[in-house]
Design a protein around this motif. Sequence first.
Motif, PDB file in Angstrom:
ATOM      1  N   VAL A  69       0.804  -1.219   0.085  1.00 24.92           N
ATOM      2  CA  VAL A  69       0.044   0.104   0.009  1.00 24.92           C
ATOM      3  C   VAL A  69       0.919   1.336  -0.014  1.00 24.92           C
ATOM      4  O   VAL A  69       1.644   1.391   1.061  1.00 24.92           O
ATOM      5  CB  VAL A  69      -1.063  -0.029   1.186  1.00 24.92           C
ATOM      6  CG1 VAL A  69      -1.677   1.238   1.169  1.00 24.92           C
ATOM      7  CG2 VAL A  69      -1.707  -1.278   1.199  1.00 24.92           C
ATOM      8  N   GLU A  70       0.545   2.208  -0.975  1.00 21.95           N
ATOM      9  CA  GLU A  70       1.275   3.616  -1.122  1.00 21.95           C
ATOM     10  C   GLU A  70       0.669   4.530  -0.380  1.00 21.95           C
ATOM     11  O   GLU A  70      -0.582   4.612  -0.536  1.00 21.95           O
ATOM     12  CB  GLU A  70       1.616   3.764  -2.731  1.00 21.95           C
ATOM     13  CG  GLU A  70       2.366   2.836  -3.216  1.00 21.95           C
ATOM     14  CD  GLU A  70       2.794   3.143  -4.636  1.00 21.95           C
ATOM     15  OE1 GLU A  70       2.431   4.339  -5.077  1.00 21.95           O
ATOM     16  OE2 GLU A  70       3.324   2.227  -5.474  1.00 21.95           O
ATOM     17  N   GLY A  71       1.113   5.324   0.283  1.00 19.17           N
ATOM     18  CA  GLY A  71       0.576   6.398   1.102  1.00 19.17           C
ATOM     19  C   GLY A  71       0.266   6.076   2.281  1.00 19.17           C
ATOM     20  O   GLY A  71       0.195   5.002   2.674  1.00 19.17           O
ATOM     21  N   PRO A  72      -0.177   7.116   3.091  1.00 17.31           N
ATOM     22  CA  PRO A  72      -0.611   6.788   4.588  1.00 17.31           C
ATOM     23  C   PRO A  72      -1.932   6.065   4.599  1.00 17.31           C
ATOM     24  O   PRO A  72      -2.948   6.268   3.741  1.00 17.31           O
ATOM     25  CB  PRO A  72      -0.646   8.002   5.118  1.00 17.31           C
ATOM     26  CG  PRO A  72      -0.699   8.956   4.162  1.00 17.31           C
ATOM     27  CD  PRO A  72      -0.139   8.590   3.010  1.00 17.31           C
ATOM     28  N   VAL A  73      -2.009   5.617   5.694  1.00 12.39           N
ATOM     29  CA  VAL A  73      -3.576   4.569   5.863  1.00 12.39           C
ATOM     30  C   VAL A  73      -3.648   5.068   7.571  1.00 12.39           C
ATOM     31  O   VAL A  73      -3.043   5.038   7.991  1.00 12.39           O
ATOM     32  CB  VAL A  73      -3.186   3.089   5.939  1.00 12.39           C
ATOM     33  CG1 VAL A  73      -4.420   2.352   6.135  1.00 12.39           C
ATOM     34  CG2 VAL A  73      -2.784   2.788   4.464  1.00 12.39           C
ATOM     35  N   ASP A  74      -5.010   5.462   7.336  1.00 12.59           N
ATOM     36  CA  ASP A  74      -5.707   5.855   8.820  1.00 12.59           C
ATOM     37  C   ASP A  74      -6.076   4.619   9.883  1.00 12.59           C
ATOM     38  O   ASP A  74      -5.667   4.545  10.844  1.00 12.59           O
ATOM     39  CB  ASP A  74      -6.769   6.814   8.676  1.00 12.59           C
ATOM     40  CG  ASP A  74      -6.447   8.044   8.143  1.00 12.59           C
ATOM     41  OD1 ASP A  74      -5.283   8.666   8.667  1.00 12.59           O
ATOM     42  OD2 ASP A  74      -7.299   8.561   7.165  1.00 12.59           O
ATOM     43  N   ILE A  75      -6.807   3.852   8.866  1.00 16.37           N
ATOM     44  CA  ILE A  75      -7.186   2.628   9.809  1.00 16.37           C
ATOM     45  C   ILE A  75      -6.992   1.144   8.995  1.00 16.37           C
ATOM     46  O   ILE A  75      -7.175   1.247   7.737  1.00 16.37           O
ATOM     47  CB  ILE A  75      -8.651   2.753  10.117  1.00 16.37           C
ATOM     48  CG1 ILE A  75      -9.099   3.946  10.936  1.00 16.37           C
ATOM     49  CG2 ILE A  75      -9.141   1.420  10.477  1.00 16.37           C
ATOM     50  CD1 ILE A  75     -10.866   4.035  10.990  1.00 16.37           C
ATOM     51  N   VAL A  76      -6.439   0.374   9.470  1.00 12.61           N
ATOM     52  CA  VAL A  76      -6.275  -1.017   9.203  1.00 12.61           C
ATOM     53  C   VAL A  76      -7.697  -1.846   9.896  1.00 12.61           C
ATOM     54  O   VAL A  76      -7.713  -1.897  10.899  1.00 12.61           O
ATOM     55  CB  VAL A  76      -4.948  -1.751   9.475  1.00 12.61           C
ATOM     56  CG1 VAL A  76      -4.751  -3.148   8.939  1.00 12.61           C
ATOM     57  CG2 VAL A  76      -3.784  -0.852   8.758  1.00 12.61           C
ATOM     58  N   GLN A  94       4.279   0.144   9.737  1.00  9.46           N
ATOM     59  CA  GLN A  94       5.049   0.626   8.386  1.00  9.46           C
ATOM     60  C   GLN A  94       4.147   1.403   7.484  1.00  9.46           C
ATOM     61  O   GLN A  94       4.442   2.499   6.734  1.00  9.46           O
ATOM     62  CB  GLN A  94       5.642  -0.445   7.639  1.00  9.46           C
ATOM     63  CG  GLN A  94       6.625  -1.149   8.370  1.00  9.46           C
ATOM     64  CD  GLN A  94       7.152  -2.456   7.916  1.00  9.46           C
ATOM     65  OE1 GLN A  94       6.434  -3.048   7.169  1.00  9.46           O
ATOM     66  NE2 GLN A  94       8.360  -3.063   8.250  1.00  9.46           N
ATOM     67  N   ALA A  95       2.711   1.032   7.437  1.00 10.53           N
ATOM     68  CA  ALA A  95       1.958   1.727   6.658  1.00 10.53           C
ATOM     69  C   ALA A  95       1.503   3.143   7.145  1.00 10.53           C
ATOM     70  O   ALA A  95       0.645   3.828   6.357  1.00 10.53           O
ATOM     71  CB  ALA A  95       0.650   0.797   6.164  1.00 10.53           C
ATOM     72  N   GLY A  96       2.016   3.306   8.321  1.00 11.28           N
ATOM     73  CA  GLY A  96       1.708   4.699   8.968  1.00 11.28           C
ATOM     74  C   GLY A  96       0.238   4.897   9.547  1.00 11.28           C
ATOM     75  O   GLY A  96      -0.265   5.770   9.837  1.00 11.28           O
ATOM     76  N   ALA A  97      -0.318   3.618   9.725  1.00  9.69           N
ATOM     77  CA  ALA A  97      -1.806   3.526  10.354  1.00  9.69           C
ATOM     78  C   ALA A  97      -1.704   4.207  11.682  1.00  9.69           C
ATOM     79  O   ALA A  97      -0.914   4.222  12.429  1.00  9.69           O
ATOM     80  CB  ALA A  97      -2.225   2.199  10.194  1.00  9.69           C
ATOM     81  N   LYS A  98      -2.978   4.661  12.045  1.00 12.20           N
ATOM     82  CA  LYS A  98      -3.076   5.444  13.360  1.00 12.20           C
ATOM     83  C   LYS A  98      -3.811   4.265  14.249  1.00 12.20           C
ATOM     84  O   LYS A  98      -4.046   4.278  15.484  1.00 12.20           O
ATOM     85  CB  LYS A  98      -3.668   6.666  13.220  1.00 12.20           C
ATOM     86  CG  LYS A  98      -3.179   7.540  12.471  1.00 12.20           C
ATOM     87  CD  LYS A  98      -3.998   8.745  12.326  1.00 12.20           C
ATOM     88  CE  LYS A  98      -3.329   9.740  11.324  1.00 12.20           C
ATOM     89  NZ  LYS A  98      -4.299  10.650  10.476  1.00 12.20           N
ATOM     90  N   VAL A  99      -4.712   3.522  13.536  1.00 11.60           N
ATOM     91  CA  VAL A  99      -5.962   2.281  14.020  1.00 11.60           C
ATOM     92  C   VAL A  99      -5.549   1.228  13.454  1.00 11.60           C
ATOM     93  O   VAL A  99      -5.560   1.034  12.264  1.00 11.60           O
ATOM     94  CB  VAL A  99      -7.247   2.995  14.039  1.00 11.60           C
ATOM     95  CG1 VAL A  99      -8.272   2.248  14.487  1.00 11.60           C
ATOM     96  CG2 VAL A  99      -7.217   4.431  14.474  1.00 11.60           C
TER      97      VAL A  99
END
Length: 141
Positions: A69-76, A94-99
């Motif tokens: 996945v490219e770019g930030p992710v808020d929720i996985v 690593q995906a930059g997830a917050k949740v």
Amino acid sequence: MFQNPTDQELANLLKTSKTVAVVGLSDNPDRPSYEVASYLQSQGYEIIPVNPRIGQSLGRKAHRSLREVEGPVDIVDVFRRGEEVDELVDQAVQAGAKVLWMQLGVVNEQAAKRAQDAGLTVVMDRCMKIEHQRLLGGAEL
């Protein structure tokens, strides 16, 4: 012992999040993962399908793993068995997830603690669609 965020915290994260990577998203409209993701998409969330067994879902190209996945992710949002969640924690970070959100029936206390220790908010054994409707009054499809 694990404790889910309060209703206020859940409502806030649902309001401020935009991008949801759905791990285990099916391309079959009869599957719960498709129903939930379709609802979230109708509510304005960008859905990123993560499933190595499909080419696309909901009009979006599917990724084989969170690593792609490219770019930030808020929720996985996880639609996998509880024992599979532990390996997703590092990928979510690593995906930059917050949740890290584990759907109804998905429970892994060890993974939840690892994710919290890494700075993620963790929701466990809750449905994103149900919580969105309950807390934000989203429209039923």
